[in-house]
Design a protein around this motif. Structure first.
Motif, PDB file in Angstrom:
ATOM      1  N   ILE A   1       0.808  -1.213   0.000  1.00 61.06           N
ATOM      2  CA  ILE A   1       0.000   0.000   0.000  1.00 61.06           C
ATOM      3  C   ILE A   1       0.850   1.275   0.000  1.00 61.06           C
ATOM      4  N   HIS A   2       2.162   1.142   0.077  1.00 63.77           N
ATOM      5  CA  HIS A   2       3.049   2.290   0.273  1.00 63.77           C
ATOM      6  C   HIS A   2       3.035   3.337  -0.845  1.00 63.77           C
ATOM      7  N   PRO A   3       2.914   2.988  -2.125  1.00 64.34           N
ATOM      8  CA  PRO A   3       2.827   4.055  -3.133  1.00 64.34           C
ATOM      9  C   PRO A   3       1.599   4.948  -2.942  1.00 64.34           C
ATOM     10  N   GLN A   4       0.461   4.345  -2.618  1.00 62.82           N
ATOM     11  CA  GLN A   4      -0.745   5.126  -2.372  1.00 62.82           C
ATOM     12  C   GLN A   4      -0.591   5.959  -1.096  1.00 62.82           C
ATOM     13  N   ALA A   5       0.046   5.369  -0.083  1.00 56.70           N
ATOM     14  CA  ALA A   5       0.248   6.091   1.174  1.00 56.70           C
ATOM     15  C   ALA A   5       1.098   7.335   0.950  1.00 56.70           C
TER      16      ALA A   5
ATOM     17  N   LEU B   1       1.252   9.170  -1.767  1.00 56.91           N
ATOM     18  CA  LEU B   1       0.416  10.176  -2.409  1.00 56.91           C
ATOM     19  C   LEU B   1      -0.508  10.867  -1.408  1.00 56.91           C
ATOM     20  N   VAL B   2      -1.120  10.079  -0.552  1.00 54.42           N
ATOM     21  CA  VAL B   2      -2.049  10.640   0.420  1.00 54.42           C
ATOM     22  C   VAL B   2      -1.294  11.475   1.458  1.00 54.42           C
ATOM     23  N   ARG B   3      -0.130  10.991   1.900  1.00 51.15           N
ATOM     24  CA  ARG B   3       0.678  11.753   2.863  1.00 51.15           C
ATOM     25  C   ARG B   3       1.140  13.077   2.265  1.00 51.15           C
TER      26      ARG B   3
END
Length: 132
Positions: free
Chosen positions: A12-16, A18-20
């Motif tokens: 999930i880290h690429p999406q995290a 972006l959100v961060r």
């Protein structure tokens, strides 16, 4: 030999990230407006947005003009909510420097943790491809 699944490898880290990054912008805007009369501090629920990003893919695919381009995503606006003030000022500003700095720091640390995780994953994948 099967292809490498980046979605499985990177979790999930690429999406995290972006959100961060989006949350950093919101928190930085709050801090930049700490002395603006009537400014209302805003934030969003990181976990709720991340869950929505993963489950619904709420971002938009970017067009590519060359088959060698890497596809990207454009984030939709997050569901910004007003932060409940602990001590609103007389001029109506609800930014609490201590709260905003603490949230910004926690967010930055979490961003760095995801970035470091991805960096190590890519190093591992590169070494695996090289046969090291």
């Amino acid at each position: 030999m099967s292809a490498i699944s980046f979605q499985n490898a990177l979790s999930i880290h690429p999406q995290a990230l972006l959100v961060r990054a989006g949350r950093s912008e919101v928190l930085a805007n709050n801090l930049a407006n700490a002395d603006t009369p009537g400014f209302k501090a805003r934030d969003f629920d990181f976990q709720a947005v991340l869950n929505g990003e993963v489950e619904k893919q709420r971002s938009l695919e970017m067009n590519t003009t060359n088959n060698r381009h890497i596809g990207g995503r454009v984030q939709e606006d997050y569901d910004l909510q007003y932060r409940w003030p602990t001590q609103p000022s007389i001029d109506g500003n609800t930014v609490d420097d201590n709260v905003e700095n603490a949230e910004f720091t926690k967010n930055a640390m979490a961003f760095n943790a995801s970035f470091e995780f991805l960096n190590r994953k890519f190093n591992g994948l590169t070494n695996a491809i090289r046969g090291e």
